[in-house]
Write a protein that holds these residues in place. Structure first.
Motif, PDB file in Angstrom:
ATOM      1  N   GLU A  69       0.832  -1.205   0.000  1.00  0.00           N
ATOM      2  CA  GLU A  69       0.000   0.000   0.000  1.00  0.00           C
ATOM      3  C   GLU A  69       0.865   1.254   0.000  1.00  0.00           C
ATOM      4  N   ALA A  70       1.956   1.218   0.769  1.00  0.00           N
ATOM      5  CA  ALA A  70       2.869   2.371   0.810  1.00  0.00           C
ATOM      6  C   ALA A  70       3.528   2.582  -0.548  1.00  0.00           C
ATOM      7  N   ALA A  71       3.893   1.496  -1.227  1.00  0.00           N
ATOM      8  CA  ALA A  71       4.535   1.609  -2.538  1.00  0.00           C
ATOM      9  C   ALA A  71       3.551   2.157  -3.571  1.00  0.00           C
ATOM     10  N   VAL A  72       2.300   1.689  -3.537  1.00  0.00           N
ATOM     11  CA  VAL A  72       1.287   2.170  -4.467  1.00  0.00           C
ATOM     12  C   VAL A  72       1.043   3.664  -4.251  1.00  0.00           C
ATOM     13  N   GLN A  73       0.949   4.057  -2.976  1.00  0.00           N
ATOM     14  CA  GLN A  73       0.765   5.467  -2.652  1.00  0.00           C
ATOM     15  C   GLN A  73       1.977   6.277  -3.097  1.00  0.00           C
ATOM     16  N   ALA A  74       3.175   5.735  -2.887  1.00  0.00           N
ATOM     17  CA  ALA A  74       4.402   6.447  -3.264  1.00  0.00           C
ATOM     18  C   ALA A  74       4.472   6.631  -4.777  1.00  0.00           C
ATOM     19  N   GLU A  75       4.062   5.619  -5.525  1.00  0.00           N
ATOM     20  CA  GLU A  75       4.095   5.743  -6.982  1.00  0.00           C
ATOM     21  C   GLU A  75       3.126   6.822  -7.456  1.00  0.00           C
ATOM     22  N   ARG A  76       1.923   6.809  -6.876  1.00  0.00           N
ATOM     23  CA  ARG A  76       0.936   7.812  -7.274  1.00  0.00           C
ATOM     24  C   ARG A  76       1.432   9.218  -6.969  1.00  0.00           C
ATOM     25  N   MET A  77       2.040   9.381  -5.793  1.00  0.00           N
ATOM     26  CA  MET A  77       2.550  10.692  -5.415  1.00  0.00           C
ATOM     27  C   MET A  77       3.741  11.089  -6.280  1.00  0.00           C
ATOM     28  N   LEU A  78       4.595  10.118  -6.616  1.00  0.00           N
ATOM     29  CA  LEU A  78       5.739  10.410  -7.471  1.00  0.00           C
ATOM     30  C   LEU A  78       5.268  10.958  -8.810  1.00  0.00           C
ATOM     31  N   ARG A  94      -8.642  12.471  -3.656  1.00  0.00           N
ATOM     32  CA  ARG A  94      -9.664  11.501  -3.259  1.00  0.00           C
ATOM     33  C   ARG A  94     -10.244  11.972  -1.929  1.00  0.00           C
ATOM     34  N   LEU A  95     -11.507  12.313  -1.956  1.00  0.00           N
ATOM     35  CA  LEU A  95     -12.118  13.021  -0.829  1.00  0.00           C
ATOM     36  C   LEU A  95     -13.358  12.301  -0.331  1.00  0.00           C
ATOM     37  N   GLY A  96     -13.455  12.180   1.005  1.00  0.00           N
ATOM     38  CA  GLY A  96     -14.688  11.749   1.647  1.00  0.00           C
ATOM     39  C   GLY A  96     -15.243  12.908   2.440  1.00  0.00           C
ATOM     40  N   THR A  97     -16.539  13.140   2.379  1.00  0.00           N
ATOM     41  CA  THR A  97     -17.099  14.302   3.057  1.00  0.00           C
ATOM     42  C   THR A  97     -18.512  14.050   3.563  1.00  0.00           C
ATOM     43  N   VAL A  98     -18.841  14.721   4.657  1.00  0.00           N
ATOM     44  CA  VAL A  98     -20.220  14.747   5.140  1.00  0.00           C
ATOM     45  C   VAL A  98     -21.008  15.754   4.303  1.00  0.00           C
ATOM     46  N   PRO A  99     -22.349  15.672   4.301  1.00  0.00           N
ATOM     47  CA  PRO A  99     -23.143  16.617   3.504  1.00  0.00           C
ATOM     48  C   PRO A  99     -22.858  18.077   3.826  1.00  0.00           C
ATOM     49  N   ALA A 100     -22.582  18.397   5.083  1.00  0.00           N
ATOM     50  CA  ALA A 100     -22.300  19.790   5.438  1.00  0.00           C
ATOM     51  C   ALA A 100     -21.088  20.321   4.689  1.00  0.00           C
ATOM     52  N   GLY A 135     -12.478   5.782   5.924  1.00  0.00           N
ATOM     53  CA  GLY A 135     -11.886   5.894   4.600  1.00  0.00           C
ATOM     54  C   GLY A 135     -10.530   6.565   4.618  1.00  0.00           C
ATOM     55  N   VAL A 136     -10.380   7.598   5.448  1.00  0.00           N
ATOM     56  CA  VAL A 136      -9.075   8.274   5.566  1.00  0.00           C
ATOM     57  C   VAL A 136      -8.067   7.352   6.247  1.00  0.00           C
ATOM     58  N   LEU A 137      -8.484   6.678   7.311  1.00  0.00           N
ATOM     59  CA  LEU A 137      -7.575   5.772   8.015  1.00  0.00           C
ATOM     60  C   LEU A 137      -7.091   4.643   7.112  1.00  0.00           C
ATOM     61  N   SER A 138      -7.952   4.135   6.243  1.00  0.00           N
ATOM     62  CA  SER A 138      -7.586   3.017   5.376  1.00  0.00           C
ATOM     63  C   SER A 138      -6.785   3.445   4.165  1.00  0.00           C
ATOM     64  N   GLY A 139      -6.745   4.743   3.884  1.00  0.00           N
ATOM     65  CA  GLY A 139      -6.052   5.214   2.690  1.00  0.00           C
ATOM     66  C   GLY A 139      -6.953   5.345   1.482  1.00  0.00           C
ATOM     67  N   LYS A 140      -8.237   5.032   1.626  1.00  0.00           N
ATOM     68  CA  LYS A 140      -9.164   5.198   0.510  1.00  0.00           C
ATOM     69  C   LYS A 140      -9.286   6.664   0.128  1.00  0.00           C
ATOM     70  N   PHE A 141      -9.291   7.548   1.128  1.00  0.00           N
ATOM     71  CA  PHE A 141      -9.376   8.992   0.891  1.00  0.00           C
ATOM     72  C   PHE A 141      -8.056   9.653   1.276  1.00  0.00           C
ATOM     73  N   ASP A 142      -7.659  10.675   0.509  1.00  0.00           N
ATOM     74  CA  ASP A 142      -6.517  11.504   0.882  1.00  0.00           C
ATOM     75  C   ASP A 142      -6.907  12.484   1.987  1.00  0.00           C
ATOM     76  N   VAL A 143      -8.137  12.957   1.911  1.00  0.00           N
ATOM     77  CA  VAL A 143      -8.637  13.996   2.823  1.00  0.00           C
ATOM     78  C   VAL A 143     -10.078  13.651   3.191  1.00  0.00           C
ATOM     79  N   GLY A 144     -10.468  14.002   4.412  1.00  0.00           N
ATOM     80  CA  GLY A 144     -11.854  13.833   4.816  1.00  0.00           C
ATOM     81  C   GLY A 144     -12.398  15.123   5.404  1.00  0.00           C
ATOM     82  N   ILE A 145     -13.683  15.349   5.214  1.00  0.00           N
ATOM     83  CA  ILE A 145     -14.369  16.462   5.872  1.00  0.00           C
ATOM     84  C   ILE A 145     -15.462  15.842   6.727  1.00  0.00           C
TER      85      ILE A 145
END
Length: 301
Positions: A69-78, A94-100, A135-145
């Motif tokens: 997972e770290a390598a996949v993330q590193a490649e995407r960031m590279l 990649r964003l997860g957000t509440v309706p607000a 989703g943020v903890l698992s790496g599915k999202f880069d950012v969460g609101i």
């Protein structure tokens, strides 16, 4: 061993299916199967077991999966950083957000970023705070609101692994029909809700956690449950029962058959907050998004 083989393995184990992984990555199933087999040969270990219900990780796969997972993330960031050298012309958030978040923060921020960098891409899932946190903890999202309440964690690892930035303040309130006996009061006690018909939010909503906290020791009479805030308010307006809402959501408004009753408790001070994983390098696209989020929230306060 190649990066694409690691991507294929990560997708297969995450989805539990070579077919679903192939669909997600837009490649053929034989390609992903053969490449995972070549990776197994290269590493000298069996990584997946195949069965009627899909694929499952072996012990070896479970051990190396964090590195994959770290390598996949590193490649995407590279790749994103390489493109960012020429002026942030390409990237993905990649964003997860509440309706607000969708209703208040995101429209001007996304518009601004896409105006400046039209090749950026947003992949967004909307749902309750617990879904976003996971989703943020698992790496599915880069950012969460998310919606945050003082002292309330939705996932045990939340504080230890996530960095929170509070953006907009709000409050939790009760929503009651305009002709209800509580509609005109400034204060109430939880006992006032004994026997009242209640409309509950979704199981994974932080509002449900707050509602349960309010009702501790009270015999709750739950008559309806819905994950949709606007639907809940329609039910309140129709006189079905009482619910709880967040003032940061557009549908939370008095009038047209609904009255708002303040919740005068410290834990009812809600915040719309952005969350990211701690101590993690972030792509230029994500950094630009976070910077503009903070600026937009500060200007709107």
């Amino acid at each position: 061993m190649r990066f694409e083989q690691l991507r294929y393995l990560e997708a297969a184990l995450r989805t539990g299916s070579f077919r679903q992984a192939a669909k997600e990555l837009d490649i053929s199933q034989p390609t992903i199967t053969s490449q995972v087999q070549r990776l197994e040969e290269d590493l000298g270990v069996l990584l997946v077991t195949r069965g009627a219900k899909g694929v499952k990780p072996t012990y070896a796969a479970e051990r190396i999966l964090p590195h994959v997972e770290a390598a996949v993330q590193a490649e995407r960031m590279l790749r994103e950083e390489a493109s960012a050298i020429s002026g942030l012309q390409l990237g993905e958030v990649r964003l997860g957000t509440v309706p607000a978040g969708s209703q208040t923060l995101l429209p001007p921020v996304v518009h601004k970023l896409l105006t400046d960098y039209p090749s950026l891409r947003f992949e967004v899932d909307e749902g309750p705070s617990k879904m976003v946190v996971r989703g943020v903890l698992s790496g599915k999202f880069d950012v969460g609101i998310v919606t945050r309440l003082p002292g309330i964690e939705l996932v045990a690892a939340e504080n230890a692994l996530l960095h929170h930035i509070d953006l907009l303040p709000g409050r939790l309130v009760l929503t009651v029909p305009e002709d209800h006996r509580l509609a005109s009061v400034d204060r109430f006690t939880p006992e006032d809700l004994e026997g009242e018909p209640l409309i509950f939010p979704a199981d994974s909503s932080i509002l449900k956690v707050a509602f349960e906290k309010l009702l501790e020791g009270i015999e709750a009479r739950i008559v309806y449950s819905s994950p949709n805030a606007e639907s809940v308010q329609s039910m309140v307006r129709a006189g079905v029962g009482i619910s709880m809402a967040n003032t940061l959501v557009d549908s939370t408004a008095s009038g047209n058959g609904i009255a708002l009753v303040p919740l005068n408790f410290d834990w009812a001070q809600a915040h719309t907050s952005v969350i990211v994983r701690k101590d993690e390098a972030r792509s230029s696209a994500v950094q630009a998004f976070l910077k503009l989020l903070r600026e937009s929230a500060a200007a709107g306060r």
